[in-house]
Design a protein around this motif. Structure first.
Motif, mmCIF file in Angstrom:
data_model
loop_
_atom_site.group_PDB
_atom_site.id
_atom_site.type_symbol
_atom_site.label_atom_id
_atom_site.label_comp_id
_atom_site.label_asym_id
_atom_site.label_seq_id
_atom_site.Cartn_x
_atom_site.Cartn_y
_atom_site.Cartn_z
ATOM 1 N N THR A 180 -2.194 16.000 11.914
ATOM 2 C CA THR A 180 -2.757 16.394 10.897
ATOM 3 C C THR A 180 -3.768 17.470 11.312
ATOM 4 O O THR A 180 -4.121 18.577 10.454
ATOM 5 C CB THR A 180 -3.848 15.610 10.154
ATOM 6 O OG1 THR A 180 -3.280 14.097 10.023
ATOM 7 C CG2 THR A 180 -4.228 15.727 8.965
ATOM 8 N N THR A 181 -3.771 17.855 12.634
ATOM 9 C CA THR A 181 -4.192 18.882 13.157
ATOM 10 C C THR A 181 -3.746 20.380 12.462
ATOM 11 O O THR A 181 -4.551 21.272 11.923
ATOM 12 C CB THR A 181 -4.315 19.193 14.907
ATOM 13 O OG1 THR A 181 -4.929 18.108 15.396
ATOM 14 C CG2 THR A 181 -4.752 20.434 15.299
ATOM 15 N N LEU A 182 -2.500 20.318 12.099
ATOM 16 C CA LEU A 182 -1.834 21.440 11.623
ATOM 17 C C LEU A 182 -2.326 21.945 10.329
ATOM 18 O O LEU A 182 -2.736 22.972 10.204
ATOM 19 C CB LEU A 182 -0.231 21.169 11.841
ATOM 20 C CG LEU A 182 0.387 20.963 13.195
ATOM 21 C CD1 LEU A 182 1.701 20.512 12.911
ATOM 22 C CD2 LEU A 182 0.231 22.135 13.938
ATOM 23 N N ASN A 183 -2.307 20.881 9.346
ATOM 24 C CA ASN A 183 -2.728 21.301 8.119
ATOM 25 C C ASN A 183 -4.148 21.482 8.173
ATOM 26 O O ASN A 183 -4.672 22.358 7.081
ATOM 27 C CB ASN A 183 -2.273 20.402 7.111
ATOM 28 C CG ASN A 183 -2.697 19.021 7.323
ATOM 29 O OD1 ASN A 183 -2.181 18.106 7.979
ATOM 30 N ND2 ASN A 183 -3.810 18.477 6.669
ATOM 31 N N ILE A 184 -4.958 21.034 8.882
ATOM 32 C CA ILE A 184 -6.547 21.169 8.964
ATOM 33 C C ILE A 184 -6.777 22.715 9.384
ATOM 34 O O ILE A 184 -7.731 23.046 8.894
ATOM 35 C CB ILE A 184 -7.235 20.096 9.752
ATOM 36 C CG1 ILE A 184 -7.238 18.573 9.240
ATOM 37 C CG2 ILE A 184 -8.584 20.218 9.892
ATOM 38 C CD1 ILE A 184 -7.802 17.617 10.080
#
Length: 515
Positions: free
Chosen positions: A208-212
């Protein structure tokens, strides 16, 4: 353990464990501790306080500048470290971290983070609270620790799968907590974020790091997109867009256009877009585009579109198309369509089809159908069927049925059954019953009994004329019996005095109308 210290204890008999946990007593307890002259007694008092509120113990310690506090500082530091690792309650955990912050124990803070082997919701609640507290050193400590962990993992990228580490969850919680107060820190680490993004773009599972990061740094999304496209041929770029649209639907049009440009929309993407669309027209346009791309909408897409339809005709057309494609509508689809039906006949036909397909209507379906019934007999039959299926009618179902009743006796019987089931009548229920009393010419005594029960339940009759039965309508009914009403009202002074001010004022308006 006793709630009070004995009279011989350092703080005296007036301080309880409850006081230690109550912020209102903090100043008093600090004063009491620092008035103790004997060091051993003070040690005993602080260690006792630390057992229940380590943060308060540290504050008492720091308020005393005498030389002897060095040993106690070590003891309380060890205590705080232990509680930070072992605490299971949010208040205890928060106080432990804040105590380490007060003691400037940076090593202890990092160690506590490292020993969180299985992050729980309590860790998220507390740590996000701390990070969102302005000017709190521990917040920066936490973020710096997380940065250091990520840097270490990146350096060892061949041997460590970060997404499998407990620190990965801590990292995500920290990343979610960033706000404008951390601009300075984020600017310092800005270049590192590109390295972070590059690292996660290469992992075997999605983080989820990517979309955050897309959400937190929209000014760098072009660079982020280039990184993703370099590594995984649009698969995760689509995942990022789907998640950003879920969390920030206000940006739907922007990311919808981007996804179209990259030609990366799949069935899940379209379903997400349909769900987040602001209007039926927008959702329907996306739905039609989905089909034109050779993608088959699933039950979720159809059900979502049915829910967004403005009219029954729109919803029914989508519903029929859904069935023609071999898809089976579920309970939600049927319930939504029943709700959009214009007539009882339409709603009842869908209701019967639903049952014929082996689907079980829920409370909402039954309540909606009761509301659409034309006659009391229709409504009552559905109501009885609902109960026979083991479903429990709610306040809305009962109030609707009361409104459909032909006679006050029918309405009152339903009202009494409602209370016997443990349901609490609300203002809508009482208004509906009062309306039925007016329509059927019920004597004043009955209306006064209803009003008295409303008073006892501290319920405020509506003042607005748009409501089913209002103070104005009650007044019109009662003005024909001014004296009996005034006599009744005089006996309600005690109950009136016990009401909250806003409810009391509404009742006073009614009483004043007859003075």
């Amino acid at each position: 353990m006793q709630n009070k210290l004995s009279n011989h204890a350092p703080l005296g008999s007036g301080i309880t464990i409850e006081n230690l946990l109550n912020p209102q007593y903090e100043g008093l307890i600090i004063i009491k501790v620092n008035r103790i002259k004997i060091n051993n007694d003070k040690d005993q008092a602080l260690l006792w306080i630390a057992e229940y509120n380590i943060l308060l113990a540290v504050k008492c310690l720091l308020a005393d500048f005498s030389d002897y506090t060095d040993n106690l500082r070590v003891l309380l530091k060890e205590n705080a470290r232990l509680q930070a690792r072992k605490a299971t309650q949010s208040l205890e955990l928060k106080n432990a971290f804040l105590a380490l912050n007060e003691l400037e124990d940076h090593e202890g803070i990092c160690y506590a983070f490292q020993t969180i082997g299985d992050p729980k919701p309590v860790h998220k609640i507390v740590l996000q609270h701390l990070i969102c507290t302005p000017n709190l050193k521990i917040a920066c400590e936490w973020l710096q620790y997380l940065f250091s962990v990520v840097k270490t993992v990146i350096e060892q990228r061949q041997s460590v799968k970060f997404e499998e580490l407990p620190s990965h969850q801590l990292w995500l919680w920290g990343l979610e907590s960033f706000d404008d107060s951390y601009n300075e820190l984020l600017n310092e680490e800005r270049e590192f974020f590109f390295e972070i993004y590059d690292f996660f773009a290469q992992q075997s599972s999605y983080s989820t790091t990517l979309n955050i990061l897309h959400e937190k740094f929209p000014e760098h999304e072009t660079t982020f997109e280039e990184i993703l496209l370099h590594y995984n041929d649009k698969t995760w770029l689509r995942a990022v867009y789907d998640r950003v649209i879920q969390h920030q639907p206000e940006h739907l049009e922007k990311y919808y256009a981007k996804a179209q440009a990259y030609n990366i929309l799949d069935q899940i993407s379209y379903s997400t877009l349909i769900n987040k669309a602001k209007t039926f027209e927008q959702a329907f346009g996306i739905f039609e585009e989905m089909k034109s791309k050779g993608l088959t909408p699933n039950e979720i897409s159809y059900s979502t579109l049915i829910n967004k339809a403005k009219t029954f005709e729109q919803a029914f057309g989508i519903f029929e198309e859904m069935k023609s494609k071999g898809l089976t509508p579920n309970e939600i689809s049927y319930s939504t369509l029943i709700n959009k039906a214009k007539t009882f006949e339409q709603a009842f036909g869908i209701f019967e089809e639903m049952k014929s397909k082996g689907l079980t209507p829920n409370e909402i379906s039954y309540s909606t159908l009761i509301n659409k019934a034309k006659t009391f007999e229709q409504a009552f039959g559905i109501f009885e069927e609902m109960k026979s299926k083991g479903l429990t009618p709610n306040e809305i179902s009962y109030s609707t049925l009361i409104n459909k009743a032909k006679t006050f006796e029918q309405a009152f019987g339903i009202f009494e059954e409602m209370k016997s089931k443990g349901l609490i009548p609300n203002v809508i229920t009482f208004n509906t019953l009062l309306k039925k009393a007016k329509e059927t010419g019920i004597p004043l005594r009955v209306i006064l009994d209803i009003l008295e029960e409303m008073l006892e339940r501290k319920i405020m009759p509506q003042v607005e004329s748009s409501k089913p039965y209002t103070l104005r309508e009650i007044s019109a009914k009662l003005k024909k019996s001014r004296q009996p009403f005034k006599a009744w009202a005089m006996h309600q002074e005690t109950k009136l005095a016990q009401l909250p001010p806003h409810i009391r004022n509404a009742w006073q308006m009614l009483f004043d109308a007859f003075n």
